[in-house]
Motif scaffolding. Structure first.
Motif, PDB file in Angstrom:
ATOM      1  N   VAL A 158      -1.222  53.165 -42.405  1.00  0.00           N
ATOM      2  CA  VAL A 158       0.240  53.168 -42.428  1.00  0.00           C
ATOM      3  C   VAL A 158       0.746  53.827 -43.710  1.00  0.00           C
ATOM      4  O   VAL A 158       1.654  54.672 -43.682  1.00  0.00           O
ATOM      5  CB  VAL A 158       0.784  51.728 -42.307  1.00  0.00           C
ATOM      6  CG1 VAL A 158       2.288  51.700 -42.555  1.00  0.00           C
ATOM      7  CG2 VAL A 158       0.466  51.147 -40.938  1.00  0.00           C
ATOM      8  N   MET A 159       0.167  53.458 -44.845  1.00  0.00           N
ATOM      9  CA  MET A 159       0.625  54.002 -46.127  1.00  0.00           C
ATOM     10  C   MET A 159       0.339  55.494 -46.235  1.00  0.00           C
ATOM     11  O   MET A 159       1.177  56.262 -46.729  1.00  0.00           O
ATOM     12  CB  MET A 159      -0.036  53.236 -47.280  1.00  0.00           C
ATOM     13  CG  MET A 159       0.403  51.793 -47.377  1.00  0.00           C
ATOM     14  SD  MET A 159      -0.336  50.921 -48.775  1.00  0.00           S
ATOM     15  CE  MET A 159       0.471  51.734 -50.147  1.00  0.00           C
ATOM     16  N   VAL A 160      -0.829  55.930 -45.785  1.00  0.00           N
ATOM     17  CA  VAL A 160      -1.167  57.352 -45.843  1.00  0.00           C
ATOM     18  C   VAL A 160      -0.243  58.153 -44.929  1.00  0.00           C
ATOM     19  O   VAL A 160       0.230  59.246 -45.292  1.00  0.00           O
ATOM     20  CB  VAL A 160      -2.642  57.573 -45.475  1.00  0.00           C
ATOM     21  CG1 VAL A 160      -2.938  59.053 -45.284  1.00  0.00           C
ATOM     22  CG2 VAL A 160      -3.549  56.993 -46.555  1.00  0.00           C
ATOM     23  N   ALA A 161       0.041  57.628 -43.740  1.00  0.00           N
ATOM     24  CA  ALA A 161       0.969  58.311 -42.827  1.00  0.00           C
ATOM     25  C   ALA A 161       2.360  58.404 -43.432  1.00  0.00           C
ATOM     26  O   ALA A 161       3.032  59.444 -43.323  1.00  0.00           O
ATOM     27  CB  ALA A 161       1.023  57.571 -41.495  1.00  0.00           C
ATOM     28  N   MET A 162       2.796  57.336 -44.091  1.00  0.00           N
ATOM     29  CA  MET A 162       4.096  57.340 -44.760  1.00  0.00           C
ATOM     30  C   MET A 162       4.134  58.397 -45.852  1.00  0.00           C
ATOM     31  O   MET A 162       5.099  59.178 -45.953  1.00  0.00           O
ATOM     32  CB  MET A 162       4.365  55.952 -45.361  1.00  0.00           C
ATOM     33  CG  MET A 162       5.658  55.824 -46.128  1.00  0.00           C
ATOM     34  SD  MET A 162       5.900  54.145 -46.791  1.00  0.00           S
ATOM     35  CE  MET A 162       4.719  54.154 -48.157  1.00  0.00           C
ATOM     36  N   MET A 163       3.095  58.472 -46.655  1.00  0.00           N
ATOM     37  CA  MET A 163       3.039  59.435 -47.748  1.00  0.00           C
ATOM     38  C   MET A 163       2.976  60.865 -47.214  1.00  0.00           C
ATOM     39  O   MET A 163       3.620  61.771 -47.751  1.00  0.00           O
ATOM     40  CB  MET A 163       1.836  59.126 -48.639  1.00  0.00           C
ATOM     41  CG  MET A 163       1.929  57.768 -49.332  1.00  0.00           C
ATOM     42  SD  MET A 163       0.396  57.226 -50.121  1.00  0.00           S
ATOM     43  CE  MET A 163       0.410  58.226 -51.594  1.00  0.00           C
ATOM     44  N   ALA A 164       2.216  61.080 -46.140  1.00  0.00           N
ATOM     45  CA  ALA A 164       2.095  62.417 -45.555  1.00  0.00           C
ATOM     46  C   ALA A 164       3.429  62.886 -44.981  1.00  0.00           C
ATOM     47  O   ALA A 164       3.825  64.049 -45.163  1.00  0.00           O
ATOM     48  CB  ALA A 164       1.024  62.416 -44.468  1.00  0.00           C
ATOM     49  N   ALA A 165       4.135  61.981 -44.287  1.00  0.00           N
ATOM     50  CA  ALA A 165       5.430  62.345 -43.700  1.00  0.00           C
ATOM     51  C   ALA A 165       6.437  62.708 -44.782  1.00  0.00           C
ATOM     52  O   ALA A 165       7.175  63.704 -44.670  1.00  0.00           O
ATOM     53  CB  ALA A 165       5.962  61.188 -42.850  1.00  0.00           C
ATOM     54  N   MET A 166       6.469  61.923 -45.848  1.00  0.00           N
ATOM     55  CA  MET A 166       7.393  62.208 -46.946  1.00  0.00           C
ATOM     56  C   MET A 166       7.056  63.529 -47.632  1.00  0.00           C
ATOM     57  O   MET A 166       7.949  64.320 -47.964  1.00  0.00           O
ATOM     58  CB  MET A 166       7.367  61.054 -47.955  1.00  0.00           C
ATOM     59  CG  MET A 166       7.900  59.743 -47.395  1.00  0.00           C
ATOM     60  SD  MET A 166       7.601  58.320 -48.480  1.00  0.00           S
ATOM     61  CE  MET A 166       8.777  58.651 -49.803  1.00  0.00           C
ATOM     62  N   ALA A 167       5.765  63.795 -47.840  1.00  0.00           N
ATOM     63  CA  ALA A 167       5.349  65.040 -48.478  1.00  0.00           C
ATOM     64  C   ALA A 167       5.694  66.249 -47.612  1.00  0.00           C
ATOM     65  O   ALA A 167       6.142  67.286 -48.125  1.00  0.00           O
ATOM     66  CB  ALA A 167       3.850  65.004 -48.763  1.00  0.00           C
ATOM     67  N   PHE A 168       5.511  66.114 -46.306  1.00  0.00           N
ATOM     68  CA  PHE A 168       5.815  67.224 -45.398  1.00  0.00           C
ATOM     69  C   PHE A 168       7.306  67.537 -45.395  1.00  0.00           C
ATOM     70  O   PHE A 168       7.713  68.702 -45.484  1.00  0.00           O
ATOM     71  CB  PHE A 168       5.338  66.880 -43.990  1.00  0.00           C
ATOM     72  CG  PHE A 168       5.656  67.936 -42.972  1.00  0.00           C
ATOM     73  CD1 PHE A 168       4.966  69.136 -42.963  1.00  0.00           C
ATOM     74  CD2 PHE A 168       6.650  67.732 -42.024  1.00  0.00           C
ATOM     75  CE1 PHE A 168       5.259  70.126 -42.030  1.00  0.00           C
ATOM     76  CE2 PHE A 168       6.953  68.716 -41.092  1.00  0.00           C
ATOM     77  CZ  PHE A 168       6.254  69.914 -41.100  1.00  0.00           C
ATOM     78  N   VAL A 169       8.125  66.496 -45.312  1.00  0.00           N
ATOM     79  CA  VAL A 169       9.576  66.703 -45.315  1.00  0.00           C
ATOM     80  C   VAL A 169      10.040  67.258 -46.659  1.00  0.00           C
ATOM     81  O   VAL A 169      10.975  68.060 -46.724  1.00  0.00           O
ATOM     82  CB  VAL A 169      10.310  65.381 -44.978  1.00  0.00           C
ATOM     83  CG1 VAL A 169      11.816  65.503 -45.199  1.00  0.00           C
ATOM     84  CG2 VAL A 169      10.026  64.966 -43.535  1.00  0.00           C
ATOM     85  N   ALA A 170       9.365  66.864 -47.730  1.00  0.00           N
ATOM     86  CA  ALA A 170       9.730  67.367 -49.059  1.00  0.00           C
ATOM     87  C   ALA A 170       9.437  68.858 -49.217  1.00  0.00           C
ATOM     88  O   ALA A 170       9.995  69.505 -50.098  1.00  0.00           O
ATOM     89  CB  ALA A 170       9.000  66.579 -50.138  1.00  0.00           C
TER      90      ALA A 170
END
Length: 342
Positions: A158-170
């Motif tokens: 869950v945490m890795v998916a959250m971090m990946a989604a935020m990085a992609f949108v950034a």
């Protein structure tokens, strides 16, 4: 409104299975309902507090949040554990218990939104040294502590998916995210291959019917619960699986109990409520005033949606069992409070 409806549904399910849970735990009939009511009350307080504090103020609080999360995690590591379930995930203080990973999710959400928004402002979002390296280190620390030491692969996902989604949108290039993802995949395969209980879970996922008496017991009982619900469900007070058959009936397995009670129609309605909530969060992200606000919303969306996907997917046999709660629905104060705060 959707959050309140989901909390109410969770309370109703816990109330319905409370006699079964209380009987097996040798406590009063209203024990679990009372504790869930306290959790919901605390979650409403958390919601009100976080809604009144400006997001820019949260941005300044990321260091204290990370420090408290780190201390809570260290305390959990030295706490006595149940020999039959030796995961070091909980801080126990008398009758009070606290799952440190939920605070860690919240702290990482705030930190990463601030870090990525700052990199965007400085024009360094694609800089390997300034952005990719710190992000990779953070992912590595999360993987080591949460998956490795606390044996919580579900929360790590869950945490890795959250971090990946935020990085992609950034704006971090997808290719670089995939490189980190490949490293994580290799680490996950190693974690599964060297840990007997994880190998058992993977084998159970691939062939749940092969050993329904031992390693595949929970997966088989979950499928029985879901299948028993049929189209319209057995009814609110007619659960069978909650009476000692399905492990973690109020926590990780609560979706299976819900499906048993309310059937395919009820399950579709519940998933529709979650989809409605995710759609609203997506709208908030699209209307965000700046990068920090948008990244917070994206992180919350990824957190809740991926956790819901993992929980429901495990209960219907589409994913391996991971031992994480269903947001707003599962019994347990820590998860409910921090999901409401997020």
């Amino acid at each position: 409104t959707l959050c309140v409806v989901l909390l109410a549904i969770g309370l109703v399910v816990v109330y319905a299975i409370s006699p079964a849970l209380s009987e097996s735990a040798h406590v009063g009939n209203n024990y679990y309902v009372f504790k869930q009511l306290i959790a919901i009350a605390l979650s409403l307080v958390a919601f009100l507090v976080t809604s009144q504090v400006p997001l820019q103020r949260w941005k300044q609080l990321y260091k204290p949040l990370l420090i408290v999360a780190a201390v809570a995690t260290l305390i959990a590591l030295v706490m006595p554990v149940n020999p039959s379930y030796p995961a070091r995930r909980w801080v126990h203080l008398g009758s009070f218990s606290f799952q440190s990973v939920e605070l860690l999710k919240f702290a990482v959400l705030i930190w990463l939104a601030g870090f990525l928004s700052a990199q965007i402002r400085l024009g360094k979002i694609t800089d390997d040294k300034k952005t990719l390296k710190p992000l990779a280190i953070a992912v590595g620390v999360v993987g080591f502590v949460v998956a490795g030491v606390q044996s919580d692969l579900g929360s790590t996902g869950v945490m890795v998916a959250m971090m990946a989604a935020m990085a992609f949108v950034a704006g971090l290039p997808f290719r670089k995210i995939m490189i980190i993802g490949g490293i994580i995949a290799i680490g996950t395969l190693l974690a599964v291959s060297i840990t007997p209980y994880r190998r058992d879970r993977l084998a159970t996922y691939l062939h749940p019917e092969a050993d329904c008496q031992t390693s595949g017991y929970q997966a088989c009982q979950a499928l029985i619960a879901v299948g028993s619900g049929g189209m319209a469900g057995l009814g609110l007070g007619r659960s069978v699986q909650a009476y000692g058959y399905l492990p973690e009936a109020a926590n990780d397995s609560i979706f299976a109990i819900y499906a048993e009670k309310f059937g395919f129609i009820g399950s579709t309605i519940l998933l529709g409520l979650f989809i409605g909530l995710f759609s609203r969060i997506k709208s908030v992200a699209e209307r965000a005033a700046d990068d920090f606000h948008q990244l917070i919303a994206v992180g919350v969306l990824a957190w809740l949606s991926v956790q819901t996907l993992i929980n429901v997917g495990a209960m219907i046999g589409l994913l391996p069992l991971k031992g994480i709660t269903l947001p707003f629905i599962s019994y347990g104060g820590t998860s409910v409070v921090f999901v409401a705060a997020a």
